[in-house]
Design an enzyme around this catalytic site. Structure first.
Site, short mmCIF file in Angstrom:
data_model
loop_
_atom_site.label_atom_id
_atom_site.label_comp_id
_atom_site.label_asym_id
_atom_site.label_seq_id
_atom_site.Cartn_x
_atom_site.Cartn_y
_atom_site.Cartn_z
N HIS A 1 -4.79 -1.93 -3.79
CA HIS A 1 -4.17 -3.17 -4.24
C HIS A 1 -4.90 -3.68 -5.47
O HIS A 1 -6.10 -3.89 -5.42
CB HIS A 1 -4.23 -4.25 -3.15
CG HIS A 1 -3.32 -3.98 -2.00
ND1 HIS A 1 -2.05 -4.46 -1.93
CD2 HIS A 1 -3.50 -3.24 -0.89
CE1 HIS A 1 -1.48 -4.05 -0.81
NE2 HIS A 1 -2.34 -3.31 -0.16
N HIS B 1 -3.21 -10.36 2.29
CA HIS B 1 -2.82 -10.32 3.71
C HIS B 1 -3.57 -11.36 4.53
O HIS B 1 -4.68 -11.78 4.16
CB HIS B 1 -3.15 -8.93 4.28
CG HIS B 1 -2.56 -7.78 3.54
ND1 HIS B 1 -3.11 -7.30 2.36
CD2 HIS B 1 -1.45 -7.04 3.78
CE1 HIS B 1 -2.37 -6.30 1.92
NE2 HIS B 1 -1.36 -6.11 2.75
N SER C 1 0.86 -1.18 0.00
CA SER C 1 0.00 0.00 0.00
C SER C 1 0.89 1.22 0.00
O SER C 1 1.93 1.25 0.65
CB SER C 1 -0.91 0.11 1.22
OG SER C 1 -0.94 -1.05 1.97
N ASN D 1 2.41 6.83 8.98
CA ASN D 1 1.78 7.37 10.20
C ASN D 1 2.68 7.05 11.38
O ASN D 1 3.49 6.13 11.33
CB ASN D 1 0.39 6.76 10.42
CG ASN D 1 0.47 5.25 10.66
OD1 ASN D 1 0.55 4.47 9.70
ND2 ASN D 1 0.46 4.84 11.90
I1 8IG Z 1 0.38 2.33 6.97
O1 8IG Z 1 0.20 1.74 12.70
C1 8IG Z 1 0.29 1.31 8.57
N1 8IG Z 1 0.22 -0.02 8.58
N2 8IG Z 1 -0.06 -2.82 12.26
N3 8IG Z 1 0.08 -0.52 12.49
C2 8IG Z 1 0.02 -1.62 11.71
N4 8IG Z 1 0.05 -1.56 10.39
C3 8IG Z 1 0.15 -0.35 9.85
C4 8IG Z 1 0.20 0.83 10.59
C5 8IG Z 1 0.15 0.76 11.99
N5 8IG Z 1 0.28 1.86 9.76
#
Ligand code: 8IG
Length: 288
Positions: free
Chosen positions: A80, A102, A48, A251
Site C-alpha cells: 500500500h 484499515h 492489496s 487464498n
Molecule cells: I488476501 O482469509 C485475504 N484477506 N479476513 N481472511 C480475511 N482477510 C483476508 C483473507 C482471509 N485473505
C-alpha cells in the site's frame, strides 16, 4: 470538567476531532487543485494485490501523495502506497487511490473512509472498490476475480457512527438494500461473463479467521472474507455514489485450504492477475 456546561442539545464532538465531512470537502478541493482536474467522475480504490494493475489502467495525468492532502492517514501495510493518481481510463477522468487504510492499523472508521468520501466529493458518482480476499468456496481459485453482490459487516463499526452528518448531507440511516449496484455488476459480467459473485464478510483483522469463524461465515451466507471494503461501500452509498466491488481471491479461507495463509501470496497472486484485473476495470469504466 468542573464548572463546564455542555449544551444538552449538541452531540459531543471530542475536542480536536476534525469534522469528517468538512475534512473530506477540504481534501476534494485540494485534489482538484493539485491534479488540475476539477471533477473526477469515477474513483477506483486499489486494494492489496491490485497495485500492479495501475500501469495498465490508462494514462496517468497527475500524481499526488496522500500525506500532502488534508485528513489522509498514512498506510502501514506492504503493498500500500499513499498516492492518488488522476488518470484517464477509457476516456473517463478517474481518481485512482493507492494506500487504503484499515481498521486493523488502528485507524478509525472515519479515517478508513476518508479517501472514498474525498473522491465522491471530488465528483465521483461511481466508486470501484477492489480488495484481496479469502475464498470460502472450494471452486474458487487464487487469482480469480469475484464480484461482491453484498456484504456482511462483521467489523462491528460504521463510518456513520458518531455525530450526525452536517446539513446538506443525507441522514445517517442509509438504506443499503442496493449497496452493490446490480447495474455495475451487469456491466462487469458483460466484460467478463465468467465472473462469479459472492458475499463479502468484512472482519476487523489483522489476524485471519479460525476454521470455526469461517464455518460461521459460511452458515450466515458469506463466500469471501476480508478486512476492508464494507465501511467504504457504506460511506459511498451514504453520499449517493454507485458502488462496484471486486475481490481478487488470493487464498482459500482457513479450514478450506490446507495451505497456511500469508500476505506474500496475496501480493504474488495480484501481480499475476494484474493485466486481467486492469482490463476488467477499464472495460467497466468504458461502458458507464
Ligand atoms: I488476501 O482469509 C485475504 N484477506 N479476513 N481472511 C480475511 N482477510 C483476508 C483473507 C482471509 N485473505
Amino acid at each position: 470538567m468542573i464548572g463546564h456546561e455542555t449544551p444538552a442539545q449538541d452531540c459531543h464532538v471530542p475536542e480536536g476531532t476534525p469534522e469528517p465531512y468538512a475534512l473530506a470537502g477540504q481534501a476534494a478541493a485540494a485534489i482538484a487543485r493539485r491534479t488540475g482536474v476539477e471533477r473526477h467522475d469515477v474513483a477506483v480504490v486499489l486494494g492489496s494485490g491490485w497495485q500492479d494493475a495501475v500501469a495498465e489502467l490508462g494514462e496517468t495525468r497527475a500524481e499526488v501523495r496522500t500525506d500532502e492532502l488534508p485528513g489522509f492517514a498514512a498506510p502501514t501495510v506492504a503493498g500500500h502506497h499513499g498516492r492518488l493518481r488522476s488518470m484517464e481510463v477509457a476516456g473517463v477522468a478517474t481518481l485512482v487511490i493507492s494506500g487504503r487504510v484499515h481498521l486493523y492499523e488502528g485507524h478509525t472508521p472515519a479515517q478508513v473512509v476518508h479517501p472514498v468520501r474525498s473522491a465522491v466529493l471530488s465528483g465521483a458518482r461511481t466508486v470501484v472498490l477492489t480488495n484481496a480476499a479469502g475464498g470460502l468456496d472450494r471452486a474458487m481459485r487464487p487469482g480469480q476475480a469475484v464480484l461482491v453482490r453484498d456484504h456482511l459487516n462483521l467489523t462491528g463499526r460504521s463510518p456513520l457512527g458518531g455525530p450526525p452528518p452536517p446539513p446538506g448531507f443525507a441522514p445517517r440511516f442509509v438504506d443499503l438494500t442496493d449497496c452493490y449496484s446490480a447495474r455495475l455488476r451487469a456491466l462487469a459480467r458483460a466484460a467478463d461473463p465468467t465472473l462469479a459473485e459472492g458475499v463479502y464478510a468484512a472482519f476487523p483483522g489483522p489476524h485471519y479467521e479460525t476454521p470455526a469463524e469461517i464455518e460461521m461465515v459460511r452458515r450466515i451466507g458469506g463466500s469471501l472474507v476480508g478486512m476492508s471494503t464494507a465501511l467504504e461501500a457504506i460511506a459511498a452509498r451514504h453520499l449517493g455514489a454507485e458502488v462496484l466491488a471486486i475481490s481478487l481471491v488470493t487464498n482459500l479461507a482457513a479450514g478450506v485450504s490446507a495451505e497456511p495463509l500469508d500476505h506474500e501470496e496475496v501480493l504474488a497472486a495480484g501481480a499475476a492477475a494484474a493485466p486481467r484485473l486492469a482490463r476488467l476495470v477499464r472495460a467497466v469504466i468504458g461502458t458507464l
